[in-house]
Design an enzyme around this catalytic site. Structure first.
Site, PDB file in Angstrom:
ATOM      1  N   ALA A  11      55.358  27.372  16.449  1.00 21.14           N
ATOM      2  CA  ALA A  11      54.529  26.866  17.541  1.00 21.14           C
ATOM      3  C   ALA A  11      55.213  25.753  18.329  1.00 21.14           C
ATOM      4  O   ALA A  11      54.749  25.372  19.395  1.00 21.14           O
ATOM      5  CB  ALA A  11      53.202  26.372  16.977  1.00 21.14           C
ATOM      6  N   ARG A  16      63.841  20.552  23.706  1.00 19.26           N
ATOM      7  CA  ARG A  16      65.263  20.272  23.925  1.00 19.26           C
ATOM      8  C   ARG A  16      66.070  21.478  24.398  1.00 19.26           C
ATOM      9  O   ARG A  16      67.227  21.343  24.772  1.00 19.26           O
ATOM     10  CB  ARG A  16      65.879  19.693  22.636  1.00 19.26           C
ATOM     11  CG  ARG A  16      65.472  18.251  22.403  1.00 19.26           C
ATOM     12  CD  ARG A  16      65.946  17.756  21.070  1.00 19.26           C
ATOM     13  NE  ARG A  16      65.184  18.340  19.964  1.00 19.26           N
ATOM     14  CZ  ARG A  16      65.599  18.354  18.703  1.00 19.26           C
ATOM     15  NH1 ARG A  16      66.777  17.870  18.393  1.00 19.26           N
ATOM     16  NH2 ARG A  16      64.852  18.895  17.758  1.00 19.26           N
ATOM     17  N   THR A  79      53.604  20.475  10.975  1.00 12.23           N
ATOM     18  CA  THR A  79      53.797  21.689  10.178  1.00 12.23           C
ATOM     19  C   THR A  79      52.639  21.942   9.195  1.00 12.23           C
ATOM     20  O   THR A  79      52.293  23.087   8.929  1.00 12.23           O
ATOM     21  CB  THR A  79      55.136  21.624   9.416  1.00 12.23           C
ATOM     22  OG1 THR A  79      55.328  20.312   8.889  1.00 12.23           O
ATOM     23  CG2 THR A  79      56.298  21.929  10.329  1.00 12.23           C
TER      24      THR A  79
HETATM   25  C1  UD1 Z   1      61.167  20.157   9.432  1.00 12.51           C
HETATM   26  C2  UD1 Z   1      60.826  19.534   8.079  1.00 12.51           C
HETATM   27  C3  UD1 Z   1      62.068  18.856   7.524  1.00 12.51           C
HETATM   28  C4  UD1 Z   1      63.211  19.832   7.424  1.00 12.51           C
HETATM   29  C5  UD1 Z   1      63.460  20.517   8.764  1.00 12.51           C
HETATM   30  C6  UD1 Z   1      64.439  21.660   8.590  1.00 12.51           C
HETATM   31  C7  UD1 Z   1      58.467  18.881   8.302  1.00 12.51           C
HETATM   32  C8  UD1 Z   1      57.546  17.736   8.498  1.00 12.51           C
HETATM   33  N1  UD1 Z   1      59.784  18.564   8.281  1.00 12.51           N
HETATM   34  O1  UD1 Z   1      61.501  19.093  10.298  1.00 12.51           O
HETATM   35  O2  UD1 Z   1      61.797  18.318   6.254  1.00 12.51           O
HETATM   36  O3  UD1 Z   1      64.387  19.173   7.001  1.00 12.51           O
HETATM   37  O4  UD1 Z   1      62.234  21.086   9.267  1.00 12.51           O
HETATM   38  O5  UD1 Z   1      64.800  22.186   9.823  1.00 12.51           O
HETATM   39  O6  UD1 Z   1      58.040  19.987   8.162  1.00 12.51           O
HETATM   40  N2  UD1 Z   1      55.929  23.813  14.089  1.00 12.51           N
HETATM   41  C9  UD1 Z   1      54.694  24.357  14.316  1.00 12.51           C
HETATM   42  N3  UD1 Z   1      53.663  23.539  14.638  1.00 12.51           N
HETATM   43  C10 UD1 Z   1      53.791  22.193  14.720  1.00 12.51           C
HETATM   44  C11 UD1 Z   1      55.056  21.632  14.478  1.00 12.51           C
HETATM   45  C12 UD1 Z   1      56.119  22.469  14.158  1.00 12.51           C
HETATM   46  O7  UD1 Z   1      54.524  25.576  14.250  1.00 12.51           O
HETATM   47  O8  UD1 Z   1      52.779  21.524  15.010  1.00 12.51           O
HETATM   48  C13 UD1 Z   1      57.052  24.707  13.742  1.00 12.51           C
HETATM   49  C14 UD1 Z   1      58.221  24.577  14.689  1.00 12.51           C
HETATM   50  O9  UD1 Z   1      58.110  25.556  15.717  1.00 12.51           O
HETATM   51  C15 UD1 Z   1      59.415  24.865  13.776  1.00 12.51           C
HETATM   52  C16 UD1 Z   1      58.930  24.411  12.406  1.00 12.51           C
HETATM   53  O10 UD1 Z   1      57.543  24.316  12.481  1.00 12.51           O
HETATM   54  O11 UD1 Z   1      59.712  26.240  13.711  1.00 12.51           O
HETATM   55  C17 UD1 Z   1      59.521  23.081  11.997  1.00 12.51           C
HETATM   56  O12 UD1 Z   1      59.113  22.095  12.926  1.00 12.51           O
HETATM   57  P1  UD1 Z   1      60.095  21.023  13.524  1.00 12.51           P
HETATM   58  O13 UD1 Z   1      59.360  20.169  14.485  1.00 12.51           O
HETATM   59  O14 UD1 Z   1      61.348  21.662  13.986  1.00 12.51           O
HETATM   60  O15 UD1 Z   1      60.366  20.146  12.237  1.00 12.51           O
HETATM   61  P2  UD1 Z   1      61.635  19.280  11.914  1.00 12.51           P
HETATM   62  O16 UD1 Z   1      61.468  17.937  12.513  1.00 12.51           O
HETATM   63  O17 UD1 Z   1      62.875  20.013  12.237  1.00 12.51           O
END
Ligand code: UD1
Ligand code: MG
Length: 420
Positions: A11, A16, A79
């Site tokens: 989501a 970026r 997440t």
């Molecule tokens: C997340 C992990 C981190 C890990 C990293 C690996 C968490 C809090 N942190 O961080 O520990 O090292 O991934 O890449 O989970 N997403 C949603 N809805 C949201 C937010 C995110 O569906 O409200 C999805 C994003 O599209 C993505 C995934 O969840 O595919 C991870 O989210 P992202 O914001 O990239 O988390 P990171 O900060 O990378």
């Protein structure tokens, strides 16, 4: 096989990427990022796949079609919130829930299989993938207690002091006992700094509750590479391209110069085919055995090439079938054509397949000979063993009968040739 369902988190806005296209729909080696993740989910035996979508959700939903259930996350609250959105869809489900991120095109099926195996064997409530990386910045750090057991995951923004130096990171691939997951989810509180609910907070909740948590460490940190920027996209493309070429070479395809050969993920090539430098082979192209392709060839989607075919330099082929032993050795274009076996496509032959409104088909029969610099204005049909004289223009709608001859501009057609 035991029950497995997969939730793919996709989501995120992908801010970026600076793109109007949702991040997970960007392509790597001819396939969208999310499709790689779906492939893994399917390959490890998921009976149901849920994709949590937000930004650009209609587009992602369109692309996924019936391959997965799409669940909309109305506000991007992190997440853990994304998992919460999926909870209703897994009501009553008691099996394992695999959680993947939608932006990791390099994840391998084998490592996820291993993760699931370990999860089931250890009877852990959660098993997640870790990697040791030289630069852990941006990732959640794996916190271990004095016995080496996982005690939690600390997100980059919250990591302080020594925790910042931890190089073991959370890759973002988890297998949960689903009931434990949803129960613990209730205990996750809003992270004040980021105004998000972190799925990773669940790990310390499990630890405090005395549950078993397992990890699997991957030797290849690129597995978990999340594509966040166009630069990441290029890195993923480079790594995946290398993997694809390696696989073809292992299968007996000769790749003369891997550094200038571009083959997409969905392509199939038979053994002893030789791919010469500066060649692009796209999406779903199929090539048989013992062919010679390139240098400087571009085979576009919808191309089917049988065995012992030669496609030489400065050639483009699109949506076209080519039979055994056909030769097309020098600067030519074939589009929307069906070409038989043992055909010679002379240098500079062009199928004029687009009339400004639509694409039209060209058919060339077995053993036909198309002289150099001919233009075939589709739709046209060239019969078996027919000859088109060099420099001819065969105009729209013409049929050259089997064994016939077409010569001139516009081509005159003779039904029988005196010799052959
Ligand atoms: C997340 C992990 C981190 C890990 C990293 C690996 C968490 C809090 N942190 O961080 O520990 O090292 O991934 O890449 O989970 N997403 C949603 N809805 C949201 C937010 C995110 O569906 O409200 C999805 C994003 O599209 C993505 C995934 O969840 O595919 C991870 O989210 P992202 O914001 O990239 O988390 P990171 O900060 O990378
Ligand atoms: Mg990320």
């Amino acid at each position: 096989m035991q029950n497995l369902r997969t939730i793919i988190l996709a989501a995120g806005k992908g801010t970026r990427m600076k793109s109007d296209t949702p991040k997970v729909l960007h392509e790597v080696c001819g396939k969208s990022i999310i499709e790689y993740v779906l492939d893994v989910a399917r390959a490890v035996g998921s009976l149901k796949i849920y994709v949590v979508v937000g930004h650009g959700s209609a587009l992602v939903k369109d692309r996924l079609g019936r391959e997965a259930v799409t669940i909309r996350q109305p506000r991007l609250l992190g997440t853990a919130d994304a998992i919460r959105c999926a909870q209703g869809f897994l009501k009553g489900y008691r099996g394992d829930a695999l959680v993947l991120c939608g932006d990791t095109p390099l994840l391998n099926k084998s490592v996820v299989e291993e993760l699931i195996r370990r999860h089931r064997k250890s009877k852990a409530v959660c098993t997640f993938l870790t990697a040791v990386v030289p630069n852990p910045q941006g990732y959640g750090r794996v916190i271990r207690d004095e016995n080496g057991a996982v005690a939690g995951i600390r997100e980059d923004k919250d990591a302080a002091g020594d925790q910042r130096d931890i190089t073991e990171i959370n890759v973002g691939v988890y297998c949960f006992q689903s009931r434990a997951l949803f129960k613990a989810l209730q205990g996750v509180r809003l992270n004040k700094k980021k105004k998000e609910f972190y799925l990773t907070d669940i790990i310390s909740l499990f630890y405090e509750g005395g549950f078993v948590i397992e990890t699997l460490r991957t030797e290849d940190p690129s597995e978990g590479l999340g594509v966040n920027t166009k630069e990441d996209l290029a890195v993923a493309e480079r790594i995946l391209r290398k993997r694809i070429l390696k696989r073809f070479m292992e299968e007996g395809v000769t790749i003369q110069d891997p550094s200038t050969t571009y083959i997409d993920a969905g392509v199939r090539i038979g053994k002893d085919t030789c791919i010469r430098p500066f060649t692009f082979i796209e999406q779903d192209v199929r090539i048989g055995s013992r062919c010679k392709i390139g240098p400087f060839a571009r085979l576009r989607p919808g191309v089917r090439i049988r065995n012992d075919v030669e496609i030489g330099n400065f050639t483009e082929v699109s949506r076209t079938q080519i039979g055994n032993r056909t030769l097309m050795k020098h600067f030519s274009f074939l589009g929307d054509a069906t070409v038989g076996a043992g055909v010679n496509i002379g240098a500079g032959t062009i199928t004029a397949n687009f009339d400004g409104k639509q694409k039209n088909a060209t058919t060339i029969g077995n053993g036909a000979f198309i002289g150099s610099d001919s233009i075939l204005i589709a739709p046209v049909k060239i019969g078996n063993k027919a000859v088109v004289g060099a420099g001819s223009v065969v105009t729209k709608g013409k049929v050259v009968p089997d064994g016939g001859l077409a010569v001139g501009v516009p081509a005159r057609i003779q039904s029988r040739r005196n010799q052959r």
